[in-house]
Enzyme design. Structure first.
Site, PDB file in Angstrom:
ATOM      1  N   PRO A 190       5.778  -1.096  -7.963  1.00 44.31           N
ATOM      2  CA  PRO A 190       5.576   0.133  -7.192  1.00 44.31           C
ATOM      3  C   PRO A 190       4.232   0.775  -7.516  1.00 44.31           C
ATOM      4  O   PRO A 190       3.828   0.859  -8.671  1.00 44.31           O
ATOM      5  CB  PRO A 190       6.742   1.015  -7.646  1.00 44.31           C
ATOM      6  CG  PRO A 190       7.786   0.052  -8.093  1.00 44.31           C
ATOM      7  CD  PRO A 190       7.047  -1.094  -8.698  1.00 44.31           C
ATOM      8  N   GLU A 191       3.545   1.221  -6.480  1.00 50.00           N
ATOM      9  CA  GLU A 191       2.246   1.850  -6.660  1.00 50.00           C
ATOM     10  C   GLU A 191       2.368   3.348  -6.379  1.00 50.00           C
ATOM     11  O   GLU A 191       3.459   3.865  -6.142  1.00 50.00           O
ATOM     12  CB  GLU A 191       1.221   1.177  -5.757  1.00 50.00           C
ATOM     13  CG  GLU A 191       1.060  -0.313  -6.066  1.00 50.00           C
ATOM     14  CD  GLU A 191      -0.043  -0.988  -5.253  1.00 50.00           C
ATOM     15  OE1 GLU A 191      -0.974  -0.286  -4.820  1.00 50.00           O
ATOM     16  OE2 GLU A 191       0.039  -2.213  -5.049  1.00 50.00           O
TER      17      GLU A 191
END
Length: 285
Positions: A2-3
């Site tokens: 996840p960014e």
């Protein structure tokens, strides 16, 4: 992994479940995730009221009423789910996510108002820490500016990249240069800016930085907006998550036509530092 936009979507989903509420109990299924939990983690968090939930880069920061902060990193597969009949939204899911298995619920928070928040992490690459001063945390101390903050600009980018002999993609993945960017959104920003991921960072200052900085900002802002706008109403009590995906211009589109207007190229893929890089070899120079 996840960014920044995904973590921001999770933050927004957790706000109605936690902010202003007291954590009644904390249950841990194991003594560690990627790292051991801090000593007395459960007893230090239980009984505290959540004042607010912040985000810095890819870290969730759950601020408690005694001045302690629960720092949470989702790693590769971490996710939160909420059980509560009165909440309208759920934390978002991710592009590469797999269905959550309850046996991987490693942290469970029982919250006043009949709310249960579960942290699920099959690969256990996420972690949690307790922080009293952000600047003293090794995870937060040396981070660069947020890509959608006033501190991030073409002038800043020109200054920080000057003289760097690494590829621009590697430079943008350096969290000391800019906080929160990961592989997906670096690929997307470089495509929007028409800059090759193989170009040396030292060649970016100037005109290229003037294209790249707003491209980074627009990609992040658009991804956050997409995540927030597609959170589904939480109508069931079974912890079902809202799902979202982003429409990528380059990432994951190997062999497809370049979407840039007037470009006749096709998206290619190379490997840089062990990660797939997607780009158009025709319009990205």
């Amino acid at each position: 992994m996840p960014e920044l936009p995904e973590v921001e979507t999770v933050r927004r989903g957790l706000v109605p479940a936690l902010e202003g509420r007291r954590i009644l109990a904390v249950r841990l299924s194991r003594p560690d995730l990627r790292f051991p939990f801090p000593p007395d983690f459960a007893s230090r968090v239980a009984g505290r009221r959540v004042e607010r939930i912040d985000r810095r880069a890819k870290y969730l920061l759950i601020r408690l009423d005694d001045g302690t902060t629960v720092l949470s990193h989702l790693g590769m597969s971490g996710r939160y789910s909420i059980e509560a009949a009165d909440l309208a939204v759920q934390p978002g899911d991710f592009v590469h996510a797999a269905p959550a298995n309850p046996k991987h619920d490693h942290v469970v928070l029982e919250v006043e108002g009949g709310v249960t928040v579960r942290y699920n992490d099959p690969r256990r690459f996420g972690f949690m820490d307790l922080v009293t001063v952000d600047a003293d945390s090794p995870y937060l101390a040396d981070l660069g500016p947020e890509p959608n903050s006033n501190a991030f600009s073409s002038a800043y980018l020109s200054d920080v990249l000057r003289g760097r002999r690494t590829p621009i993609k590697a430079a943008l993945l350096d969290q000391k240069v800019v906080a929160g960017l990961g592989n997906i959104y670096v690929c997307e920003a470089l495509h929007r800016a028409r800059i090759s991921p193989r170009r040396l960072a030292a060649t970016i200052p100037g005109a290229r930085a003037e294209r790249l900085a707003p491209a980074v900002r627009s990609v992040i802002d658009a991804a956050i907006a997409a995540g927030g706008s597609t959170l589904r109403d939480f109508a069931a009590a079974d912890g079902a998550l809202g799902y979202f995906q982003h429409t990528f211009r380059a990432y994951g589109r190997e062999g497809g036509p370049c979407p840039e207007t007037g470009c006749t190229g096709h998206i290619g893929r190379i490997v840089q530092s062990g990660r797939s890089t997607f780009f158009c070899p025709v319009c990205q120079r």
